[in-house]
Design an enzyme around this catalytic site. Structure first.
Site, PDB file in Angstrom:
ATOM      1  CG  PHE A  65      -2.211  -0.953   0.804  1.00  0.00           C
ATOM      2  CD1 PHE A  65      -3.069  -1.023  -0.008  1.00  0.00           C
ATOM      3  CD2 PHE A  65      -2.197  -2.154   1.887  1.00  0.00           C
ATOM      4  CE1 PHE A  65      -4.066  -1.866  -0.314  1.00  0.00           C
ATOM      5  CE2 PHE A  65      -3.203  -3.008   1.471  1.00  0.00           C
ATOM      6  CZ  PHE A  65      -4.059  -3.139   0.577  1.00  0.00           C
ATOM      7  CB  SER A  66       0.743   4.485   1.709  1.00  0.00           C
ATOM      8  OG  SER A  66      -0.389   4.958   0.934  1.00  0.00           O
ATOM      9  N   GLY A  67       3.310   2.060   1.770  1.00  0.00           N
ATOM     10  CA  GLY A  67       4.665   1.816   1.850  1.00  0.00           C
ATOM     11  C   GLY A  67       5.408   2.053   0.606  1.00  0.00           C
TER      12      GLY A  67
END
Length: 364
Positions: A65-67
């Site tokens: 995801f936003s990693g």
């Protein structure tokens, strides 16, 4: 839940903490810590696929995801000599109509947190074209608000404009391949058998700091239904799409290794990394009411302890991901760390990463 992997002498409490984290798990997770190129912790356990009961293995990949944003921020920092944060976006992307700087895009102050109108969130090129014609919701630079998907469309297009390559190709060629990191953006089909199946906790919700119903509707537009659909987030189409805001995949070992490499002066020149990890925006999210602190694409330490105890705040940077993943670096102690999980929990009900980082803090 069975736990596999290794810990270096003196780091045994982290195995115990990881067992606790998996104690009530419906799925699985992995946790890794690297210092000066040496793996200190490399643990995994639980279920990679709760439907088939397949266990999490050493090479299990998980959606970040936003990693993903931290990986893409690394690409942008590595190309800082070609993508100047002080320059207007129009200097690289002439069709872009708003007066926005590259730095404002990277630090979530551009005022373009969602794509207007009906659109396919997986059509990266179309979303970029739409954003190029949109008017910002506020004067760029005047407010900070997290851009969950549009960060990726904007940064990905900027990187394509200055290199001629897609952002997924740049992640592979500048970050993953030269350093043997199991990281992907536009994940190839041969990786599919290793993918963890994403599941949501029964009470999973986004933007748990937010109470205003009008802004809640805006948040729903920002995420475009991505986190509401098990089918979409687990689809090959999502993994194949080069969403620089959130469709990357990787292992905890690779993400911890990435941040360790950055601390050791690899991938990004130290001066460029210093610029990228200093404060470019800070404050309460104008949409989500959550404390934010950004460098150039990297999250920095914030008042709610996203990057561990206060003792580690100076020099901490990285990026978290939806549902509980956490990846980053502590300059104090020279630590790269990563927690990945396929069980999405709401931020106000999830203390897994915080628990692991508290125990790590006591050991280093």
């Amino acid at each position: 839940m069975h736990v596999d992997g290794t810990v270096a002498p003196g780091f045994e409490p982290l195995r115990e903490a990881f067992v606790e984290v998996l104690g009530d798990a419906r799925a699985g997770a992995a946790f890794a810590v690297v210092r000066d190129g040496r793996p200190l912790v490399d643990l995994w356990g639980g279920l990679a696929d709760p439907v088939t009961a397949a266990p999490w293995r050493r090479d299990t990949l998980c959606v970040l995801f936003s990693g993903t944003k931290g990986v893409v921020a690394t690409v942008a920092a590595a190309l800082a000599d070609r993508l100047d944060p002080h320059q207007p976006v129009q200097a690289y992307w002439p069709e872009f109509t708003a007066e926005v700087t590259v730095g404002q895009v990277l630090s979530h102050t551009a005022g373009l947190p969602c794509v207007d109108g009906d659109h396919d969130l997986l059509d990266v090129a179309d979303c970029a074209r739409r954003l190029a014609a949109q008017r910002p919701l506020w004067t760029p630079g005047s407010r900070v608000a997290y851009h969950p998907l549009t960060y990726g469309y904007l940064v990905g297009e900027l990187l394509r404009r200055v290199t001629g390559s897609s952002v997924g190709t740049l992640v592979r060629d500048l970050v993953a391949a030269p350093h043997g990191l199991d990281l992907h953006l536009g994940t190839p089909a041969e990786c599919d058998p290793r993918m963890a199946r994403l599941v949501r906790a029964p009470d999973y919700a986004i933007s748990t700091f937010l109470r205003d119903p009008e802004r809640r509707r805006l948040v729903e537009r920002m995420y475009a239904g991505l986190l509401d659909s098990d089918e979409l987030m687990n689809s090959a189409a999502y993994r194949r799409a080069e969403l620089a805001g959130g469709s990357g995949t990787g292992t905890a070992r690779a993400m911890a290794g990435l941040y360790d490499l950055l601390l050791r002066g690899h991938i990004v020149p130290p001066a460029a990394l210093a610029t990228a990890t200093t404060t470019w925006s800070e404050g309460v999210d104008a949409i989500n009411d959550r404390p934010l602190h950004f460098g150039l694409g990297y999250e920095l330490a914030d008042p709610i302890g996203t990057y561990g105890p206060h003792s580690r705040a100076d020099g901490a940077f990285g990026h978290s991901g939806a549902g509980g993943s956490r990846h980053g670096a502590w300059a104090r102690g020279r630590i790269g760390f990563s927690f990945v999980t396929n069980e999405l929990r709401a931020e106000n009900a999830d203390g897994r990463a915080e628990h692991l980082l508290r125990v790590l803090d006591a050991l280093v």
